[in-house]
Scaffold this motif. Structure first.
Motif, PDB file in Angstrom:
ATOM      1  N   GLY A  45      -6.497  -3.540  -8.401  1.00  0.00           N
ATOM      2  CA  GLY A  45      -7.200  -2.756  -9.551  1.00  0.00           C
ATOM      3  C   GLY A  45      -8.329  -3.031  -9.767  1.00  0.00           C
ATOM      4  O   GLY A  45      -8.783  -2.408 -10.781  1.00  0.00           O
ATOM      5  N   SER A  46      -9.235  -3.804  -8.931  1.00  0.00           N
ATOM      6  CA  SER A  46     -10.495  -3.885  -9.404  1.00  0.00           C
ATOM      7  C   SER A  46     -11.531  -2.446  -9.327  1.00  0.00           C
ATOM      8  O   SER A  46     -12.583  -2.269  -9.716  1.00  0.00           O
ATOM      9  N   TRP A  47     -10.846  -1.534  -8.443  1.00  0.00           N
ATOM     10  CA  TRP A  47     -11.614  -0.195  -8.420  1.00  0.00           C
ATOM     11  C   TRP A  47     -10.478   0.830  -8.224  1.00  0.00           C
ATOM     12  O   TRP A  47      -9.913   1.312  -7.221  1.00  0.00           O
ATOM     13  N   PRO A  48     -10.014   1.074  -9.316  1.00  0.00           N
ATOM     14  CA  PRO A  48      -8.573   1.913  -9.419  1.00  0.00           C
ATOM     15  C   PRO A  48      -8.905   3.702  -8.962  1.00  0.00           C
ATOM     16  O   PRO A  48      -7.822   4.250  -8.902  1.00  0.00           O
ATOM     17  N   TRP A  49     -10.008   3.865  -9.093  1.00  0.00           N
ATOM     18  CA  TRP A  49     -10.408   5.230  -8.541  1.00  0.00           C
ATOM     19  C   TRP A  49     -10.661   5.455  -7.237  1.00  0.00           C
ATOM     20  O   TRP A  49     -10.593   6.400  -6.527  1.00  0.00           O
ATOM     21  N   HIS A  50     -10.458   4.383  -6.150  1.00  0.00           N
ATOM     22  CA  HIS A  50     -10.888   4.223  -4.921  1.00  0.00           C
ATOM     23  C   HIS A  50      -9.528   4.746  -4.229  1.00  0.00           C
ATOM     24  O   HIS A  50      -8.478   3.887  -4.392  1.00  0.00           O
ATOM     25  N   VAL A  51      -9.750   5.901  -3.223  1.00  0.00           N
ATOM     26  CA  VAL A  51      -8.557   6.052  -2.681  1.00  0.00           C
ATOM     27  C   VAL A  51      -8.578   5.980  -1.074  1.00  0.00           C
ATOM     28  O   VAL A  51     -10.014   6.086  -0.523  1.00  0.00           O
ATOM     29  N   GLY A  52      -7.805   5.944  -0.244  1.00  0.00           N
ATOM     30  CA  GLY A  52      -7.799   6.086   1.155  1.00  0.00           C
ATOM     31  C   GLY A  52      -7.228   7.332   1.558  1.00  0.00           C
ATOM     32  O   GLY A  52      -5.887   7.730   1.089  1.00  0.00           O
ATOM     33  N   ILE A  53      -7.626   7.919   2.913  1.00  0.00           N
ATOM     34  CA  ILE A  53      -7.291   9.181   3.439  1.00  0.00           C
ATOM     35  C   ILE A  53      -6.972   9.039   4.764  1.00  0.00           C
ATOM     36  O   ILE A  53      -7.815   8.495   5.460  1.00  0.00           O
ATOM     37  N   THR A  54      -5.688   9.433   4.964  1.00  0.00           N
ATOM     38  CA  THR A  54      -5.446   9.428   6.556  1.00  0.00           C
ATOM     39  C   THR A  54      -4.565  10.608   6.916  1.00  0.00           C
ATOM     40  O   THR A  54      -4.028  11.338   6.097  1.00  0.00           O
ATOM     41  N   LEU A  55      -3.777  10.254   7.997  1.00  0.00           N
ATOM     42  CA  LEU A  55      -2.817  11.142   8.628  1.00  0.00           C
ATOM     43  C   LEU A  55      -1.686  10.459   9.019  1.00  0.00           C
ATOM     44  O   LEU A  55      -1.646   9.204   9.329  1.00  0.00           O
ATOM     45  N   PRO A  56      -0.485  11.321   9.007  1.00  0.00           N
ATOM     46  CA  PRO A  56       0.814  10.585   9.360  1.00  0.00           C
ATOM     47  C   PRO A  56       0.664   9.750  10.659  1.00  0.00           C
ATOM     48  O   PRO A  56       0.122  10.348  11.723  1.00  0.00           O
ATOM     49  N   GLY A  57       1.242   8.519  10.737  1.00  0.00           N
ATOM     50  CA  GLY A  57       1.133   7.961  11.905  1.00  0.00           C
ATOM     51  C   GLY A  57      -0.279   7.094  12.363  1.00  0.00           C
ATOM     52  O   GLY A  57      -0.283   6.328  13.483  1.00  0.00           O
ATOM     53  N   ILE A  58      -1.065   7.135  11.583  1.00  0.00           N
ATOM     54  CA  ILE A  58      -2.379   6.628  11.888  1.00  0.00           C
ATOM     55  C   ILE A  58      -2.540   5.399  10.972  1.00  0.00           C
ATOM     56  O   ILE A  58      -2.345   5.348   9.631  1.00  0.00           O
ATOM     57  N   PRO A  59      -2.507   4.195  11.378  1.00  0.00           N
ATOM     58  CA  PRO A  59      -2.707   2.870  10.477  1.00  0.00           C
ATOM     59  C   PRO A  59      -3.642   2.504   9.886  1.00  0.00           C
ATOM     60  O   PRO A  59      -3.670   1.563   8.962  1.00  0.00           O
ATOM     61  N   ILE A  60      -4.962   3.320   9.909  1.00  0.00           N
ATOM     62  CA  ILE A  60      -6.167   2.949   8.914  1.00  0.00           C
ATOM     63  C   ILE A  60      -6.276   4.245   8.406  1.00  0.00           C
ATOM     64  O   ILE A  60      -6.099   5.505   8.699  1.00  0.00           O
ATOM     65  N   PHE A  61      -7.180   3.951   7.386  1.00  0.00           N
ATOM     66  CA  PHE A  61      -7.704   5.166   6.637  1.00  0.00           C
ATOM     67  C   PHE A  61      -8.958   5.828   7.293  1.00  0.00           C
ATOM     68  O   PHE A  61      -9.926   5.119   7.798  1.00  0.00           O
ATOM     69  N   LEU A  62      -8.997   6.985   7.495  1.00  0.00           N
ATOM     70  CA  LEU A  62      -9.995   7.724   8.240  1.00  0.00           C
ATOM     71  C   LEU A  62     -11.322   8.040   7.081  1.00  0.00           C
ATOM     72  O   LEU A  62     -12.495   8.382   7.533  1.00  0.00           O
ATOM     73  N   CYS A  63     -10.878   8.139   5.855  1.00  0.00           N
ATOM     74  CA  CYS A  63     -11.848   8.399   4.757  1.00  0.00           C
ATOM     75  C   CYS A  63     -11.454   7.731   3.796  1.00  0.00           C
ATOM     76  O   CYS A  63     -10.548   7.266   3.467  1.00  0.00           O
ATOM     77  N   ASP A  64     -12.516   7.790   2.812  1.00  0.00           N
ATOM     78  CA  ASP A  64     -12.637   7.155   1.582  1.00  0.00           C
ATOM     79  C   ASP A  64     -12.652   8.369   0.601  1.00  0.00           C
ATOM     80  O   ASP A  64     -13.361   9.436   0.775  1.00  0.00           O
ATOM     81  N   GLY A  65     -12.264   7.914  -0.777  1.00  0.00           N
ATOM     82  CA  GLY A  65     -12.685   9.337  -1.682  1.00  0.00           C
ATOM     83  C   GLY A  65     -12.659   8.511  -2.989  1.00  0.00           C
ATOM     84  O   GLY A  65     -12.065   7.143  -3.382  1.00  0.00           O
ATOM     85  N   SER A  66     -12.769   9.381  -4.141  1.00  0.00           N
ATOM     86  CA  SER A  66     -12.453   8.678  -5.621  1.00  0.00           C
ATOM     87  C   SER A  66     -11.734   9.757  -6.108  1.00  0.00           C
ATOM     88  O   SER A  66     -11.939  11.136  -6.189  1.00  0.00           O
ATOM     89  N   LEU A  67     -10.614   9.265  -6.873  1.00  0.00           N
ATOM     90  CA  LEU A  67      -9.843   9.857  -8.002  1.00  0.00           C
ATOM     91  C   LEU A  67     -10.606  10.398  -9.128  1.00  0.00           C
ATOM     92  O   LEU A  67     -11.285   9.763  -9.666  1.00  0.00           O
ATOM     93  N   ILE A  68     -10.893  11.709  -9.358  1.00  0.00           N
ATOM     94  CA  ILE A  68     -11.581  12.409 -10.500  1.00  0.00           C
ATOM     95  C   ILE A  68     -10.771  12.725 -11.656  1.00  0.00           C
ATOM     96  O   ILE A  68     -11.325  12.924 -12.825  1.00  0.00           O
TER      97      ILE A  68
END
Length: 173
Positions: A45-68
């Motif tokens: 909860g320390s960065w509640p706008w931070h998101v991880g972006i990936t594809l099905p079956g890929i175990p790590i996040f490929l991108c970051d983003g921010s909920l706006i």
């Protein structure tokens, strides 16, 4: 018919504006933020706008983003476009603290549309910004909240403090 179209467009714009204004009481507020400096593991909860972006079956996040807001995530056009997949295959994780382990506070959404900056240049990476529309709205919690965006015409003073967040590598390596 033309009047109905204008009325519908005006209605959508007003709803989006109202939605943006009504989140002013939650944007940029991180109830559990411990303000880690110099890198390190963040608490849930320390960065509640931070998101991880990936594809099905890929175990790590490929991108970051921010909920706006409850429906949109801001990210890098370069990263999202390098996924080379249909939009509905992209998965966004919200409320998650680690990219390697599920979190009891996390939810995920697929994406229904991507909007790149109109002047995005993939060669020079100028205007490297994109919006991802979530498949359904999210409810704000202590672990999922939007970041505040600067108002149009804002001037940021030199030396203004800001934070950059990212997933980093496992065990800091």
């Amino acid at each position: 018919m033309r009047f109905n179209t204008v009325l519908c467009v005006a209605g959508v714009l007003l709803l989006n504006l109202a939605g943006s204004f009504c989140q002013l009481d939650v944007c940029g507020r991180a109830p559990f933020n411990t303000k880690i400096i110099g890198g390190g593991n963040a608490t849930a909860g320390s960065w509640p706008w931070h998101v991880g972006i990936t594809l099905p079956g890929i175990p790590i996040f490929l991108c970051d983003g921010s909920l706006i807001n409850k429906d949109w995530v801001l990210s890098s056009a370069t990263c999202i476009n390098k996924m080379h997949t249909s939009v509905d295959q992209i998965v966004i994780y919200l409320g998650r603290r680690s990219q390697f382990e599920p979190d009891p506070h996390q939810i995920n959404r697929t994406v229904i549309s991507i909007i790149n900056h109109p002047d995005y240049n993939p060669v020079t990476e100028d205007n490297n910004i994109a919006l991802a529309q979530l498949s359904s709205s999210v409810d704000f919690t202590d672990y999922i909240r939007p970041v505040c965006l600067a108002a149009a015409g804002s001037v940021l003073d030199e030396g203004l403090s800001s934070w950059a967040t990212g997933w980093g590598l496992k065990d800091g390596k």
